[in-house]
Design a protein around this motif. Structure first.
Motif, PDB file in Angstrom:
ATOM      1  N   ALA A 425       0.762  -1.130   0.024  1.00 45.86           N
ATOM      2  CA  ALA A 425       0.042  -0.022   0.022  1.00 45.86           C
ATOM      3  C   ALA A 425       0.987   1.247  -0.059  1.00 45.86           C
ATOM      4  O   ALA A 425       0.609   2.258  -0.653  1.00 45.86           O
ATOM      5  N   LEU A 426       2.048   1.303   0.630  1.00 43.94           N
ATOM      6  CA  LEU A 426       2.883   2.517   0.798  1.00 43.94           C
ATOM      7  C   LEU A 426       3.543   2.611  -0.573  1.00 43.94           C
ATOM      8  O   LEU A 426       3.686   3.719  -0.930  1.00 43.94           O
ATOM      9  N   LYS A 429       0.976   4.505  -2.740  1.00 47.34           N
ATOM     10  CA  LYS A 429       1.026   5.637  -2.545  1.00 47.34           C
ATOM     11  C   LYS A 429       2.127   6.490  -3.036  1.00 47.34           C
ATOM     12  O   LYS A 429       1.718   7.526  -3.471  1.00 47.34           O
ATOM     13  N   GLN A 430       3.290   5.777  -2.617  1.00 46.99           N
ATOM     14  CA  GLN A 430       4.281   6.809  -3.004  1.00 46.99           C
ATOM     15  C   GLN A 430       4.472   6.749  -4.573  1.00 46.99           C
ATOM     16  O   GLN A 430       4.938   8.014  -4.955  1.00 46.99           O
ATOM     17  N   GLY A 432       2.095   6.790  -6.788  1.00 43.12           N
ATOM     18  CA  GLY A 432       0.995   7.305  -7.411  1.00 43.12           C
ATOM     19  C   GLY A 432       0.197   6.282  -8.370  1.00 43.12           C
ATOM     20  O   GLY A 432      -0.645   6.712  -9.257  1.00 43.12           O
ATOM     21  N   TYR A 483      -6.794   1.113  -0.713  1.00 40.88           N
ATOM     22  CA  TYR A 483      -7.117   2.062   0.500  1.00 40.88           C
ATOM     23  C   TYR A 483      -7.485   3.495   0.124  1.00 40.88           C
ATOM     24  O   TYR A 483      -7.782   4.059   1.075  1.00 40.88           O
ATOM     25  N   ASN A 484      -7.512   3.793  -1.142  1.00 44.42           N
ATOM     26  CA  ASN A 484      -8.098   5.012  -1.507  1.00 44.42           C
ATOM     27  C   ASN A 484      -9.411   5.198  -1.626  1.00 44.42           C
ATOM     28  O   ASN A 484     -10.001   6.256  -1.708  1.00 44.42           O
ATOM     29  N   LEU A 508      -1.686   7.193   4.470  1.00 50.28           N
ATOM     30  CA  LEU A 508      -2.369   6.430   3.667  1.00 50.28           C
ATOM     31  C   LEU A 508      -3.811   7.112   3.457  1.00 50.28           C
ATOM     32  O   LEU A 508      -4.301   7.006   2.167  1.00 50.28           O
ATOM     33  N   LYS A 514      -2.720  12.921  -5.466  1.00 50.77           N
ATOM     34  CA  LYS A 514      -1.956  11.867  -6.059  1.00 50.77           C
ATOM     35  C   LYS A 514      -1.058  12.139  -6.811  1.00 50.77           C
ATOM     36  O   LYS A 514      -1.106  13.100  -7.585  1.00 50.77           O
TER      37      LYS A 514
END
Length: 519
Positions: A425-426, A429-430, A432, A483-484, A508, A514
């Motif tokens: 998940a990270l 996120k990192q 995009g 997660y979004n 998160l 984004k």
């Protein structure tokens, strides 16, 4: 357990579920026997291939017998089967009783162990038949199940594979002959040039046809087999690890026929196979010595003997692009990016891929990014994926195109702990990435990952492997990848708390911008 019946059936008229019985091969085999007394019943296809010996069944959560025994069929053909079908048909036409057809490669038959003569049984040049653990042993012992799987896995090649014998009792065993050799190019061309109708049966028209066929009607199969070695994929067990492909001329002829169809709109949806950019055997050694029994071609890295070459595939794509009425050729069956990145001439392929064969987004399959999970998947490290992302980005910038990547991902794969899902998940996120499709791991008979799922250990080393099996954790791992999504917020928070990473809740679940540049 996380089981749910499908609400639709893409392979049924109108997509309506419930039209076919559960365990259709077993049911239809029985009905055929009832309708045609005295006529041999021979089963085949993907379902028969994957269940040809004792196997773990996810739906019942138990080890089931060979489908040859449960279906009461006379013979089972595994693999693609064309050559086996011809050999069996010739034998039957010659008056040979089906119970005596025991020599055909790529088949399984039922036998009395006492009647077997190792000196006369079909085998490879490498040795005599191999006895697997008894069915009762694999049914009650996960260690024995893993041992049996490892033996099957190492004997799934036409050159190195042995005949396998799986005993059931004193009077019954199932014998698996070695696989058929893969069809060569001329044979593949001949099969795909047969006068197929290229449509569903007209009787289905009133119900709206077969939805699944609409997805592949304007696609072209260019190859068979896959040396990718993904542990969750059943292709290795069905088509084998040796790749063979059709000629450019044969593919072009099929494309011409597609352009002549009344509903052709100018788009070829795919030219590929199990992996689009595999067109030939991984190395020259495979042609004479077979597949390596204890090594993979692409894991943990690309083998130094690998023959990496995209020139043949480029020729195919260029030839089809030139045809009248063809506006665009897509590649939907997937690009193996680690193989592509190992090609010294990859820039040429990447430029043509981005210029001609992508329309906004390219879907690729890293599946995960956490090292322990990738190790169980037998997939390359995330650094290879990031190298491909950078090359893809620079290529599109050079061409003046705004195109993105969408990753395919698998949640709850064997080896994936909650901490690994958080790491994924990270990563998303990192960089995009916003995944479009996430597949919760589903145990399919015949795959390495399914063996690990059931036994919770590596069948080759015996080392324990963590497996997420509770519905709660499966939902958490899946929610972390998405997660979004607002509907996943509570589950994501609960997952982060359980993993001891409450500090990541604002990271998160922030509403910040984004980063879409790398998507």
């Amino acid at each position: 357990m996380f089981r749910r019946r499908r609400k639709t059936d893409e392979y049924a008229p109108g997509g309506k579920a419930g039209g076919r019985p559960d365990r259709a091969v077993i049911v239809y085999s029985g009905r055929a026997r009832e309708a045609y007394k005295g006529v041999p019943v021979i089963i085949g296809g993907l379902e028969a291939s994957l269940r040809r010996l004792g196997h773990y069944d996810y739906w019942e959560d138990k080890v089931r017998r060979s489908i040859l025994l449960d279906s009461k069929a006379d013979l089972l053909i595994y693999g693609m089967g064309e050559r086996a079908i011809l050999e069996i048909a010739e034998a039957l036409d010659g008056g040979i009783d089906v119970k005596d057809i025991t020599w055909v490669k790529g088949t399984c038959y039922r036998a009395n162990p006492a009647s077997l003569d190792p000196e006369t049984m079909v085998s490879s040049e490498k040795g005599k038949p191999v006895r697997l653990p008894d069915f009762e042993e694999i049914r009650t012992s996960k260690e024995a199940y893993g041992r049996s799987f490892a033996m099957q896995y190492r004997n799934n090649d036409d050159i190195t594979g042995h005949t396998l014998i799986e005993p059931y009792n004193e009077s019954t065993c199932v014998v698996q002959n070695p696989p058929q050799p893969p069809l060569e190019r001329e044979e593949l061309d001949g099969i795909y040039e047969l006068p197929f109708e290229n449509r569903w049966h007209p009787s289905y028209d009133a119900e709206g046809g077969i939805p699944a066929f609409k997805e592949v009607k304007f696609s072209i199969v260019s190859s068979r087999g896959c040396f990718g070695g993904c542990s969750f994929c059943a292709l290795t067990y069905h088509q084998g690890r040796q790749v063979r492909s059709r000629s450019c001329e044969s593919i072009v002829e099929e494309a011409k026929k597609l352009t002549g169809l009344a509903d052709f709109k100018g788009y070829i949806h795919d030219i590929g196979g199990p992996t689009a950019n595999f067109r030939s055997p991984a190395c020259e050694k495979q042609l004479t010595a077979g597949i390596c029994r204890n090594k993979d071609c692409l894991y943990p890295g690309v083998c130094r003997n690998m023959k990496v070459d995209h020139s043949d595939y480029l020729q195919v794509l260029r030839s089809v692009r030139k045809l009248d009425k063809v506006k665009k050729v897509f590649i939907r069956s997937g690009i193996r990016y680690d193989y592509l990145m190992a090609d010294p001439h990859r820039k040429e392929f990447l430029e043509e891929l981005c210029r001609y064969h992508v329309s906004g987004t390219l879907k690729v399959a890293p599946e995960h990014i956490s090292p322990p999970v990738l190790a169980q998947m037998r997939k390359p490290g995330k650094e290879v994926f990031l190298q491909f992302c950078e090359a893809y980005k620079k290529t599109n910038e050079k061409l003046g195109l705004k195109q993105y990547l969408i990753p395919y991902l698998i949640s709850s794969h064997p080896g994936s702990r909650l901490e690994d899902a958080v790491e994924l998940a990270l990563f998303l996120k990192q960089y995009g990435f916003i995944p479009d499709q996430v597949q919760d791991f589903y145990p399919t008979p015949g795959t390495l990952a399914t063996c690990i799922y059931y036994t919770e250990q590596d069948p080759f080393t015996g080392e324990p492997v963590y497996v997420a099996k509770t519905l709660e954790e499966k939902k958490m791992q899946r929610a972390l990848i998405h997660y979004n999504r607002p509907e996943n917020r509570k589950t994501v928070i609960a997952a982060l708390k359980k993993a001891g990473r409450e500090d990541l809740i604002p990271v998160l679940l922030s509403s910040g911008k984004k980063h879409r540049s790398n998507r």
